[in-house]
Design a protein around this motif. Structure first.
Motif, PDB file in Angstrom:
ATOM      1  N   ASN A  62       0.544  -1.301   0.301  1.00  0.00           N
ATOM      2  CA  ASN A  62      -0.582  -0.189  -0.012  1.00  0.00           C
ATOM      3  C   ASN A  62       0.716   1.289   0.022  1.00  0.00           C
ATOM      4  N   ASN A  63       1.789   0.916  -1.189  1.00  0.00           N
ATOM      5  CA  ASN A  63       2.682   2.323  -0.816  1.00  0.00           C
ATOM      6  C   ASN A  63       2.916   2.716   0.069  1.00  0.00           C
ATOM      7  N   GLU A  64       3.698   2.393   1.017  1.00  0.00           N
ATOM      8  CA  GLU A  64       4.783   1.876   2.622  1.00  0.00           C
ATOM      9  C   GLU A  64       5.415   0.772   2.450  1.00  0.00           C
ATOM     10  N   TRP A  65       6.781   2.106   2.613  1.00  0.00           N
ATOM     11  CA  TRP A  65       7.661   0.610   2.401  1.00  0.00           C
ATOM     12  C   TRP A  65       8.149  -0.177   4.418  1.00  0.00           C
ATOM     13  N   TYR A  66       8.810  -1.215   4.217  1.00  0.00           N
ATOM     14  CA  TYR A  66       8.243  -2.571   5.422  1.00  0.00           C
ATOM     15  C   TYR A  66       9.332  -3.211   5.472  1.00  0.00           C
ATOM     16  N   ARG A  67      10.442  -2.574   5.852  1.00  0.00           N
ATOM     17  CA  ARG A  67      11.930  -3.119   6.383  1.00  0.00           C
ATOM     18  C   ARG A  67      11.487  -4.896   6.695  1.00  0.00           C
ATOM     19  N   GLN A  68      12.889  -5.554   6.158  1.00  0.00           N
ATOM     20  CA  GLN A  68      12.330  -6.896   6.337  1.00  0.00           C
ATOM     21  C   GLN A  68      13.876  -7.606   7.185  1.00  0.00           C
ATOM     22  N   HIS A  69      13.050  -7.925   8.737  1.00  0.00           N
ATOM     23  CA  HIS A  69      13.827  -7.859   9.201  1.00  0.00           C
ATOM     24  C   HIS A  69      14.860  -9.622   9.328  1.00  0.00           C
ATOM     25  N   THR A  70      15.872  -9.465  10.064  1.00  0.00           N
ATOM     26  CA  THR A  70      16.378 -10.879  10.453  1.00  0.00           C
ATOM     27  C   THR A  70      16.889 -10.883  11.175  1.00  0.00           C
ATOM     28  N   HIS A  71      16.630  -9.971  12.629  1.00  0.00           N
ATOM     29  CA  HIS A  71      17.097 -10.150  14.102  1.00  0.00           C
ATOM     30  C   HIS A  71      16.307  -9.458  14.554  1.00  0.00           C
ATOM     31  N   PRO A  72      16.129 -10.347  15.703  1.00  0.00           N
ATOM     32  CA  PRO A  72      14.773  -9.687  16.732  1.00  0.00           C
ATOM     33  C   PRO A  72      14.280  -8.560  17.208  1.00  0.00           C
ATOM     34  N   ASP A  73      16.082  -7.768  17.168  1.00  0.00           N
ATOM     35  CA  ASP A  73      16.216  -6.614  17.827  1.00  0.00           C
ATOM     36  C   ASP A  73      15.514  -5.558  16.597  1.00  0.00           C
ATOM     37  N   ALA A  93      -2.709   0.495  23.509  1.00  0.00           N
ATOM     38  CA  ALA A  93      -2.117  -0.774  22.487  1.00  0.00           C
ATOM     39  C   ALA A  93      -2.498  -1.412  23.659  1.00  0.00           C
ATOM     40  N   THR A  94      -3.571  -2.660  23.152  1.00  0.00           N
ATOM     41  CA  THR A  94      -3.677  -3.932  23.795  1.00  0.00           C
ATOM     42  C   THR A  94      -3.137  -5.034  23.463  1.00  0.00           C
ATOM     43  N   ARG A  95      -2.652  -5.089  22.054  1.00  0.00           N
ATOM     44  CA  ARG A  95      -2.144  -6.471  21.622  1.00  0.00           C
ATOM     45  C   ARG A  95      -1.185  -6.675  20.690  1.00  0.00           C
ATOM     46  N   VAL A  96      -0.037  -7.165  20.383  1.00  0.00           N
ATOM     47  CA  VAL A  96       0.877  -6.821  19.018  1.00  0.00           C
ATOM     48  C   VAL A  96       0.801  -8.473  18.560  1.00  0.00           C
ATOM     49  N   ILE A  97       0.517  -8.462  17.201  1.00  0.00           N
ATOM     50  CA  ILE A  97       0.272  -9.499  16.336  1.00  0.00           C
ATOM     51  C   ILE A  97       1.016  -8.870  15.540  1.00  0.00           C
ATOM     52  N   ILE A  98       2.422  -9.934  15.555  1.00  0.00           N
ATOM     53  CA  ILE A  98       3.193 -10.218  15.231  1.00  0.00           C
ATOM     54  C   ILE A  98       3.426 -11.137  13.394  1.00  0.00           C
ATOM     55  N   ALA A  99       3.937  -9.953  12.327  1.00  0.00           N
ATOM     56  CA  ALA A  99       3.693 -11.742  11.383  1.00  0.00           C
ATOM     57  C   ALA A  99       4.581 -13.174  11.272  1.00  0.00           C
ATOM     58  N   ARG A 100       3.612 -14.194  11.586  1.00  0.00           N
ATOM     59  CA  ARG A 100       4.081 -15.497  11.385  1.00  0.00           C
ATOM     60  C   ARG A 100       5.232 -15.585  10.890  1.00  0.00           C
ATOM     61  N   ARG A 101       6.096 -14.998   9.557  1.00  0.00           N
ATOM     62  CA  ARG A 101       7.527 -15.690   9.667  1.00  0.00           C
ATOM     63  C   ARG A 101       8.841 -15.152  10.597  1.00  0.00           C
ATOM     64  N   TYR A 102       7.933 -13.794  11.900  1.00  0.00           N
ATOM     65  CA  TYR A 102       9.245 -13.871  12.729  1.00  0.00           C
ATOM     66  C   TYR A 102       9.471 -14.674  13.729  1.00  0.00           C
ATOM     67  N   GLN A 103       7.841 -15.371  13.695  1.00  0.00           N
ATOM     68  CA  GLN A 103       7.902 -16.665  15.177  1.00  0.00           C
ATOM     69  C   GLN A 103       8.949 -17.430  15.896  1.00  0.00           C
ATOM     70  N   GLU A 104       9.397 -17.297  14.785  1.00  0.00           N
ATOM     71  CA  GLU A 104      10.690 -18.731  15.314  1.00  0.00           C
ATOM     72  C   GLU A 104      12.198 -17.565  15.730  1.00  0.00           C
ATOM     73  N   LEU A 105      12.052 -16.001  14.790  1.00  0.00           N
ATOM     74  CA  LEU A 105      12.741 -15.073  15.353  1.00  0.00           C
ATOM     75  C   LEU A 105      13.038 -14.309  16.690  1.00  0.00           C
ATOM     76  N   MET A 106      11.535 -14.476  17.348  1.00  0.00           N
ATOM     77  CA  MET A 106      11.507 -13.836  17.823  1.00  0.00           C
ATOM     78  C   MET A 106      10.795 -14.331  19.275  1.00  0.00           C
ATOM     79  N   SER A 107      10.528 -16.150  19.475  1.00  0.00           N
ATOM     80  CA  SER A 107      10.698 -16.603  20.295  1.00  0.00           C
ATOM     81  C   SER A 107      10.706 -17.114  20.989  1.00  0.00           C
ATOM     82  N   GLY A 108      12.725 -16.873  21.208  1.00  0.00           N
ATOM     83  CA  GLY A 108      13.304 -16.732  22.450  1.00  0.00           C
ATOM     84  C   GLY A 108      13.601 -15.179  23.099  1.00  0.00           C
ATOM     85  N   TYR A 109      12.940 -14.084  22.856  1.00  0.00           N
ATOM     86  CA  TYR A 109      12.946 -12.840  23.357  1.00  0.00           C
ATOM     87  C   TYR A 109      10.685 -12.254  24.034  1.00  0.00           C
ATOM     88  N   LEU A 110      10.115 -13.197  23.553  1.00  0.00           N
ATOM     89  CA  LEU A 110       8.758 -13.335  24.328  1.00  0.00           C
ATOM     90  C   LEU A 110       9.317 -12.892  25.935  1.00  0.00           C
TER      91      LEU A 110
END
Length: 171
Positions: A62-73, A93-110
């Protein structure tokens, strides 16, 4: 010769993903040049824009740029900035929904509450900055393909955050 073929895949100009300044394409190349941030190369095979100096990858939705992350930080910092922005706009904020492609990357940081204490299964106890975390639907089964590009979404409501830990991060 078709004039459209003289420019990279995103056209004769784009907004710089860093500073949002309009930057021109270099004709007969796959490159865009920002006077402040240098060269960005468009990859027609995967639709990504790559910042040549840092190697950071960006995708557009939608005409916005989104960085594709390789590190949880990187994604944690991006979520933190979005929470700060919500606060300045009078929301919490009441809840965070994170893209599933980051689930493994983020699992240790939740943050996880201990299931035996909370009485909840561990999957339901994941939190980030004090907020409940969910992951997006699987892109193969979901009709909403924005999750292939965007990184997260914040559910919000009007009001001031109530004792969220992200206020204490930089104190």
């Amino acid at each position: 010769m078709n004039p459209g073929l003289q420019y990279p895949m995103f056209g004769p100009e784009i907004q710089c993903p860093h500073c949002r300044q309009t930057i021109p394409a270099l004709t007969l190349t796959d490159t865009y040049l920002c006077p402040r941030h240098g060269a960005f190369e468009a990859n027609p095979k995967n639709g990504e824009l790559i910042h040549l100096q840092s190697g950071r990858h960006w995708r557009r939705w939608n005409n916005e740029w989104y960085r594709q992350h390789t590190h949880p930080d990187g994604i944690r910092f991006e979520i933190h900035e979005a929470l700060d922005k919500l606060y300045t706009q009078g929301f919490r904020a009441t809840r965070v929904i994170i893209a599933r492609r980051y689930q493994e990357l983020m699992s240790g940081y939740l943050e996880r509450s201990t299931p035996w204490r909370s009485g909840q299964p561990e999957a339901a106890a994941a939190r980030l900055y004090g907020l409940p975390v969910e992951f997006s639907p699987d892109t193969e089964t979901s009709e909403d393909d924005c999750w292939e590009v965007i990184n997260f979404d914040l559910e919000k409501e009007p009001g001031v955050p109530v004792r969220y830990p992200y206020f204490r991060l930089f104190e």
